[in-house]
Design a protein around this motif. Structure first.
Motif, PDB file in Angstrom:
ATOM      1  N   LEU A  38      11.075  12.719 -28.557  1.00 18.04           N
ATOM      2  CA  LEU A  38      11.473  11.355 -28.218  1.00 18.04           C
ATOM      3  C   LEU A  38      12.610  10.873 -29.110  1.00 18.04           C
ATOM      4  CD1 LEU A  38       7.947   9.853 -27.561  1.00 18.04           C
ATOM      5  CD2 LEU A  38       9.754  10.256 -25.871  1.00 18.04           C
ATOM      6  N   ALA A  39      12.606  11.302 -30.362  1.00 18.46           N
ATOM      7  CA  ALA A  39      13.698  10.915 -31.266  1.00 18.46           C
ATOM      8  C   ALA A  39      15.019  11.512 -30.785  1.00 18.46           C
ATOM      9  CB  ALA A  39      13.391  11.368 -32.688  1.00 18.46           C
ATOM     10  N   VAL A  40      14.986  12.754 -30.337  1.00 21.10           N
ATOM     11  CA  VAL A  40      16.201  13.386 -29.815  1.00 21.10           C
ATOM     12  C   VAL A  40      16.662  12.661 -28.559  1.00 21.10           C
ATOM     13  CG1 VAL A  40      17.122  15.487 -28.769  1.00 21.10           C
ATOM     14  CG2 VAL A  40      15.736  15.638 -30.836  1.00 21.10           C
ATOM     15  N   LEU A  41      15.735  12.380 -27.651  1.00 19.89           N
ATOM     16  CA  LEU A  41      16.108  11.709 -26.403  1.00 19.89           C
ATOM     17  C   LEU A  41      16.607  10.288 -26.616  1.00 19.89           C
ATOM     18  CD1 LEU A  41      13.394  12.915 -23.886  1.00 19.89           C
ATOM     19  CD2 LEU A  41      15.840  13.395 -23.841  1.00 19.89           C
ATOM     20  N   SER A  42      16.138   9.643 -27.656  1.00 21.31           N
ATOM     21  CA  SER A  42      16.590   8.266 -27.903  1.00 21.31           C
ATOM     22  C   SER A  42      18.066   8.223 -28.280  1.00 21.31           C
ATOM     23  CB  SER A  42      15.742   7.599 -28.981  1.00 21.31           C
ATOM     24  OG  SER A  42      16.006   8.176 -30.236  1.00 21.31           O
ATOM     25  N   ARG A  43      18.607   9.358 -28.719  1.00 22.18           N
ATOM     26  CA  ARG A  43      20.031   9.393 -29.060  1.00 22.18           C
ATOM     27  C   ARG A  43      20.931   9.275 -27.841  1.00 22.18           C
ATOM     28  NH1 ARG A  43      21.046  14.439 -32.635  1.00 22.18           N
ATOM     29  NH2 ARG A  43      19.428  15.281 -31.310  1.00 22.18           N
ATOM     30  N   VAL A  44      20.369   9.432 -26.647  1.00 18.03           N
ATOM     31  CA  VAL A  44      21.180   9.292 -25.443  1.00 18.03           C
ATOM     32  C   VAL A  44      21.697   7.860 -25.320  1.00 18.03           C
ATOM     33  CG1 VAL A  44      19.431   8.648 -23.729  1.00 18.03           C
ATOM     34  CG2 VAL A  44      21.341  10.084 -23.061  1.00 18.03           C
ATOM     35  N   HIS A  45      21.020   6.922 -25.944  1.00 17.35           N
ATOM     36  CA  HIS A  45      21.423   5.520 -25.893  1.00 17.35           C
ATOM     37  C   HIS A  45      22.403   5.151 -27.000  1.00 17.35           C
ATOM     38  CE1 HIS A  45      18.365   4.908 -22.890  1.00 17.35           C
ATOM     39  NE2 HIS A  45      17.473   5.437 -23.700  1.00 17.35           N
ATOM     40  N   SER A  46      22.670   6.061 -27.891  1.00 17.79           N
ATOM     41  CA  SER A  46      23.553   5.781 -29.020  1.00 17.79           C
ATOM     42  C   SER A  46      25.006   5.961 -28.619  1.00 17.79           C
ATOM     43  CB  SER A  46      23.252   6.726 -30.187  1.00 17.79           C
ATOM     44  OG  SER A  46      21.927   6.572 -30.593  1.00 17.79           O
ATOM     45  N   HIS A  47      25.836   5.118 -29.152  1.00 18.94           N
ATOM     46  CA  HIS A  47      27.280   5.221 -28.942  1.00 18.94           C
ATOM     47  C   HIS A  47      27.954   5.168 -30.303  1.00 18.94           C
ATOM     48  CE1 HIS A  47      26.944   4.648 -24.645  1.00 18.94           C
ATOM     49  NE2 HIS A  47      26.223   3.566 -24.831  1.00 18.94           N
ATOM     50  N   THR A  48      29.021   5.933 -30.438  1.00 22.96           N
ATOM     51  CA  THR A  48      29.797   5.845 -31.659  1.00 22.96           C
ATOM     52  C   THR A  48      30.637   4.574 -31.598  1.00 22.96           C
ATOM     53  OG1 THR A  48      31.672   7.047 -30.759  1.00 22.96           O
ATOM     54  CG2 THR A  48      29.941   8.364 -31.813  1.00 22.96           C
TER      55      THR A  48
END
Length: 161
Positions: A38-48
């Motif tokens: 879930l921690a890995v998948l939550s990065r899909v919402h991250s933007h630089t």
């Protein structure tokens, strides 16, 4: 009045309580294994910061209709590649959980692990959606979780205890 020996009942209740505790421990193992996925998948919402700036500077237009070859953001394949190693512990923990549930007693214990099964399915569905922009079927999710041969799901109408 005749005395009745209830020791057999006590031993059955104790065995049931022990099994329920082992199921709870296995559920905690699955939850722990799922956290990294879930921690890995939550990065899909991250933007630089650069991605956020470009999003603000471009005018909002309706999204184009989906095509057969989905345009993936450059970070998505790398994200999915980093997800793969985290799925193996989830599969292992689910297999251990399934091994604890006696045959034909799925409904007796399913309240203990329904939530973790939903969350494991969510992980697989989101992963598949990010790869293909399509939602997998139940058998595909079960196959990806390694649970196609596990006794967690009771096929067809089952008798409830």
């Amino acid at each position: 009045m005749a005395q009745v020996d209830f020791s057999y009942l006590h031993s059955q209740l104790q065995a049931d309580a022990d099994l329920r505790e082992r199921v709870r421990d296995a559920v905690r193992e699955v939850e722990q294994a799922q956290r990294s996925s879930l921690a890995v998948l939550s990065r899909v919402h991250s933007h630089t910061q650069d991605q956020r700036a470009s999003l603000r500077s471009t005018p909002r237009v309706p999204a184009p209709a989906p095509t057969n070859s989905p345009p993936l953001a450059p970070a998505v394949p790398a994200l999915l590649a980093s997800l793969d190693p985290t799925l193996a512990p989830v599969r292992t923990a689910l297999a251990h959980l399934a091994s604890l549930v006696p045959p034909q007693q799925f409904y007796r214990y399913n309240d203990s692990f329904t939530r973790v099964l939903q969350q494991a399915s969510y992980i697989v569905v989101l992963r598949t959606f990010l790869e293909t922009l399509d939602v997998p079927t139940k058998p595909q999710v079960a196959q990806q979780l390694g649970s196609a041969s596990l006794p967690l799901a009771v096929p067809g109408p089952a008798a409830h205890p």
